[in-house]
Design a protein around this motif. Structure first.
Motif, PDB file in Angstrom:
ATOM      1  N   LEU A 256      38.131  35.664  44.103  1.00  0.00           N
ATOM      2  CA  LEU A 256      37.793  36.398  42.911  1.00  0.00           C
ATOM      3  C   LEU A 256      38.760  36.035  41.855  1.00  0.00           C
ATOM      4  CD1 LEU A 256      36.006  38.988  42.092  1.00  0.00           C
ATOM      5  CD2 LEU A 256      37.936  40.320  42.214  1.00  0.00           C
ATOM      6  N   PHE A 257      37.832  35.293  40.670  1.00  0.00           N
ATOM      7  CA  PHE A 257      38.487  34.710  39.515  1.00  0.00           C
ATOM      8  C   PHE A 257      38.391  35.364  38.460  1.00  0.00           C
ATOM      9  CE2 PHE A 257      38.223  31.323  36.294  1.00  0.00           C
ATOM     10  CZ  PHE A 257      39.225  30.412  36.635  1.00  0.00           C
ATOM     11  N   LEU A 258      39.536  35.818  37.797  1.00  0.00           N
ATOM     12  CA  LEU A 258      39.869  36.801  36.881  1.00  0.00           C
ATOM     13  C   LEU A 258      40.106  36.329  35.432  1.00  0.00           C
ATOM     14  CD1 LEU A 258      41.558  39.561  39.069  1.00  0.00           C
ATOM     15  CD2 LEU A 258      39.223  39.517  38.582  1.00  0.00           C
ATOM     16  N   VAL A 259      39.397  36.749  34.248  1.00  0.00           N
ATOM     17  CA  VAL A 259      39.954  36.189  33.064  1.00  0.00           C
ATOM     18  C   VAL A 259      40.016  37.299  32.308  1.00  0.00           C
ATOM     19  CG1 VAL A 259      38.985  34.892  31.009  1.00  0.00           C
ATOM     20  CG2 VAL A 259      38.348  34.232  33.311  1.00  0.00           C
ATOM     21  N   LEU A 260      41.418  37.566  31.802  1.00  0.00           N
ATOM     22  CA  LEU A 260      41.839  38.797  31.172  1.00  0.00           C
ATOM     23  C   LEU A 260      42.576  38.253  29.802  1.00  0.00           C
ATOM     24  CD1 LEU A 260      42.953  41.580  31.572  1.00  0.00           C
ATOM     25  CD2 LEU A 260      45.060  40.724  31.919  1.00  0.00           C
ATOM     26  N   PRO A 261      41.996  38.876  28.705  1.00  0.00           N
ATOM     27  CA  PRO A 261      42.854  38.485  27.333  1.00  0.00           C
ATOM     28  C   PRO A 261      44.296  38.650  27.407  1.00  0.00           C
ATOM     29  CG  PRO A 261      40.588  39.612  27.080  1.00  0.00           C
ATOM     30  CD  PRO A 261      40.875  39.668  28.551  1.00  0.00           C
ATOM     31  N   ARG A 262      45.080  38.103  26.880  1.00  0.00           N
ATOM     32  CA  ARG A 262      46.494  38.430  26.876  1.00  0.00           C
ATOM     33  C   ARG A 262      46.754  39.513  25.970  1.00  0.00           C
ATOM     34  NH1 ARG A 262      51.183  33.846  26.272  1.00  0.00           N
ATOM     35  NH2 ARG A 262      52.094  35.999  26.935  1.00  0.00           N
TER      36      ARG A 262
END
Length: 402
Positions: A256-262
Motif C-alpha cells: 500500500l503506497f500512501l501519499v500524504l501532504p505534509r
C-alpha cells in the motif's frame, strides 16, 4: 540495438526508450501507471473532497482483449486510450509475463486478474481470437444464453473484487450487466486479499482526530504500529511537500503506497494534477528504510462508474456506436459493439480481526522520539505490486467514517 516500435504506435504518450528488455519493461510500466493516473483523474473529476477508489487493472484488461478483435479506427482509438497495443509482439510477450507472475499467489495471499467472455450460444468466433483470449491474463470464454429474457441479468462472481488486509473481510462482488440483446459480454475481476507483513495490533488502535477535506475534525478509529517501513519526503513540480510511505503485505506480494501532504492546509486537489507516472516511479525508487510510528485510519470505500463518458472523452467513440464499431476480428462479422462499460471497485483496510479501541495517549508520548507518519488528513493510496509497479487500484481517503 532493437528498433523502435512500429509507426502504428504513434498514439503513445511517449515513446519506449531504445535499449534492451529492461528499457521496454520500464516503458510499459510507466504507460500502465500513466493509464492508472489518467483514469483516476477522469473518474474523480467533479467529486473533490469525497472518498474514491478505482481499479485500473480491472478496466484495462477488457480493453486489451477488445484490441484482439478491433480493427481500423476502432483499434486505433483503443490503442490511444491504453497508450499501447497488444498487437505488438514485444508488448504481448511482456504482458504475458506480468500476468503470469500475478497468478502465482503465494502463501497467505490471494491475487488474481481475470476476464470472462460470455458468448451468446450460436455466435461464431474467430479461432485466432479464441486462442488469443484464452491465453490472456487467466481469461476464458464461456457460452451463455444472453438473448433469453430470463438471462437479461448476468451475475459474475468469479472473484471478491476486494482488497483486504485482514482475514474474513470482504466477500463476493456481483456485477450486473444488462444483456437483453447482447451477443458478447466482457466481465473482468480483480482480486487481492492478504494480511500485512507486520500486522497492526488491535490493542493499539484508538480514536484520534482526522481533519477531513471540508476542514472539520472527526474522531476516527486509527490503527497503529511501530515498524521498519519504506519512507520518503518529496515535493511535486509545484513545490507541494509530501510524505510517502509504503506498507508491504505478507511476503511482499503487494504494498500500500500512501501519499500524504505534509501541510494540513494542502488539499489533494492541488497534488493530483502533478502526479505523473515518472514522479511515482521516482518516489518509489528513492524511499528509504526507516523505523517509524505509523498511524493509519481504518477505511472502506466502494464506487461504481459508467465508463462510457470517460472513454469518449479519451477519443474512444466508435466502440460504442453500432454503426461505426469495427470488431470484425472477433468473428469476421459486423454488428458487435459495446453498449455499456460498468466498473465497480472496493477497498477495505483494517487491522486483522476484531478491533478493541483500548490504547491511550500515553502510547503517543512514550514513542514521541521516533519519527511519525500520521495519516490524520486526506491522503492518496495505490495498491501496487512493488517489483513491477503494477497498479491494482488507486484512490483517496477524505473521510474514513464514510
Amino acid at each position: 540495438m532493437p528498433p523502435l516500435l512500429p509507426v502504428a504506435l504513434f498514439l503513445l504518450p511517449y515513446c519506449f526508450p531504445r535499449g534492451g528488455s529492461s528499457h521496454l519493461r520500464q516503458g510499459l510500466l510507466l504507460l500502465k501507471t500513466d493509464f492508472a493516473l489518467r483514469l483516476y483523474r477522469s473518474a474523480a473529476a467533479g467529486s473533490s473532497g469525497t472518498n474514491f477508489v478505482i481499479s485500473p487493472a480491472g478496466v484495462s484488461l477488457p480493453l486489451e482483449i477488445l484490441q484482439f478483435g478491433a480493427q481500423g479506427n476502432t483499434g486505433r482509438q483503443l490503442a490511444g486510450a491504453l497508450g499501447y497495443t497488444v498487437h505488438d509482439p514485444r508488448v504481448r510477450e511482456f504482458l504475458y509475463a506480468v500476468y503470469a507472475a500475478l497468478r502465482n499467489s503465494s502463501q497467505g495471499a490471494e491475487m488474481e486478474l481475470a476476464c470472462t467472455l460470455l458468448v451468446q450460444a450460436g455466435t461464431p468466433l474467430s479461432p485466432c481470437f479464441v486462442e488469443q483470449v484464452s491465453r490472456w491474463a487467466n481469461s476464458s470464454l464461456r457460452p451463455a444464453a444472453l438473448s433469453e429474457p430470463d438471462s437479461a441479468i448476468i451475475q459474475a462472481s468469479g472473484g471478491t473484487s476486494s482488497w483486504t488486509t485482514g482475514e474474513g473481510l470482504g466477500g463476493p462482488a456481483w456485477e450486473q450487466v444488462s444483456a437483453t440483446s447482447a451477443q458478447l459480454a466482457l466481465l473482468s475481476t480483480v482480486t487481492f486479499q492478504s494480511t500485512w507483513q507486520r500486522r497492526f495490533s488491535s490493542t493499539d488502535s484508538q480514536l484520534l482526530p482526522f481533519t477531513c477535506a471540508q476542514g472539520f475534525t472527526l474522531q476516527v478509529p486509527m490503527m497503529h504500529q511501530m515498524a521498519e517501513v519504506n519512507y520518503g519526503q518529496f515535493q511535486d513540480s509545484a513545490g507541494h511537500q509530501v510524505q510517502v510511505l509504503e506498507l508491504p503485505y505478507l511476503e511482499n506480494v503487494a504494498s500500500l503506497f500512501l501519499v500524504l501532504p505534509r501541510d494540513k492546509g494542502t488539499p489533494l486537489s492541488l497534488l493530483e494534477p502533478h502526479l505523473t507516472a515518472r514522479v511515482i516511479h521516482l518516489w518509489a525508487t528513492r524511499l528509504r528504510r526507516a523505523r517509524m510510528d505509523v498511524f493509519l485510519p481504518r477505511f472502506r470505500i466502494q464506487n461504481q462508474f459508467n465508463l462510457k463518458s470517460i472513454f469518449r472523452s479519451w477519443g474512444v467513440i466508435d466502440l460504442f456506436d453500432p454503426l461505426k464499431a469495427n470488431l470484425k476480428g472477433i468473428s469476421g462479422q459486423d454488428g458487435f459493439y459495446v453498449s455499456e462499460a460498468i466498473h465497480k471497485a472496493k477497498v477495505e483496510v483494517s487491522e486483522e480481526g476484531t478491533t478493541a479501541l483500548a490504547a491511550t495517549a500515553l502510547l503517543l508520548l512514550k514513542r514521541s522520539r521516533i519519527p511519525v507518519f500520521k495519516a490524520d488528513r486526506p491522503f492518496i493510496f495505490f495498491l501496487r505490486e512493488p517489483s513491477t509497479g503494477f497498479v491494482f487500484s488507486i484512490g483517496r481517503v477524505s473521510n474514513p467514517l464514510k
